[in-house]
Scaffold this motif. Sequence first.
Motif: not given
Length: 342
Positions: A258, A252, A255-256, A222-223, A226, A219-220
Amino acid sequence: MTEAVAASVKPAAADWTAAVTTIRELAPTGRVLLICHVNPDGDALGSMLGFALGLRRLGVARLQATFPGEFEIPEPFAALPGLDLLVPEEQAWRDPDLVLVFDVAAESRLGGLADRLPAARATVVLDHHVSNSGFGAVNLVDGAAAATSVVVEELLGRLDVPLDVEIAECLYVALATDTGSFRFDMTTPQVHEMAARLIATGLRPGEISRRIFDSRPFGAMKLFADVLGRARLDPAAAGGHGLVWTYATLADLERHGQRPYVLDALIDPVRCVAEVDVSVVVKQQADGVWAVSMRSKGAVDVSAVAVALGGGGHRLAAGFTGHGTPDEIVSAVYGKLDNSLI
Ligand code: AMP
Ligand code: MN
Ligand code: MN
């Protein structure tokens, strides 16, 4: 006192003596509170816990280590030795006998713990920020040290505490963090000599590096994608040396899934942009409140920019707390760049 510290980049012999005498007098029977800066990084936590473990080896029984703000240990540091000494700021003794402060350039970085200093019988500050304001009764500030852990190692030696593998791991994490894994300019022969002493205790550098630099949740990643995707490049900024910047919001993070500390590593890919000297990452902390990280490759003194905007740091790595929108904050940075060219 500010000038005294700035003028003498290294602690004087009298400062070392005062620190050793104070610790020998108060630590054996007193309550010793160790404090590092808000949003602690590897140097703050590693220096503080390494010294705390050293005091424990000396037989000091009443020890607490703490930092201001939310009591959360970033995952990369969740296996550091000595974490059992950590307490949330609310549980830190209100009237300790001795306060030891690590990697803190100014009292503003102590948040709600600043009131423990006047309450203590003595305060020793260990730091390596040239801008350190000298707010302790005793100040061990070495502006030439690559990390606060360099000062810690020296003081442990003067207290006759031998390095063991746990103390060494703490000091190694600190040294590796602040030198960017032994890549930045302050990676001197002395830094490698210290690393050699630490590794000789038996610690595992590969395992430690993987934990603190080379591991993050999916997830980090993907963050980061973005946030990096919205970065803006201005090759004309800073007298043509160039600036790149981006920002990350609490939305942000949510959403992920984190935590805020994962963004501490985000400055690294941003500062790699070849076209620029200056990189800036603006990270939302609350409504209208942002933590700003800045890096330079040598053309701009970002600590001058940070100090002008209420923060601090080093010539090539600095930060401040910004207010408003990311655009407004970056405009404020632009306003200080021309006066901060090296
Ligand atoms: P960072 O970008 O958070 O890794 O911080 C880089 C450097 O700037 C560190 O040496 C910090 O001590 C310093 N720094 C960051 N934020 C602040 C702040 N709000 N006030 C003072 N110094 C800061
Ligand atoms: Mn730090
Ligand atoms: Mn540091």
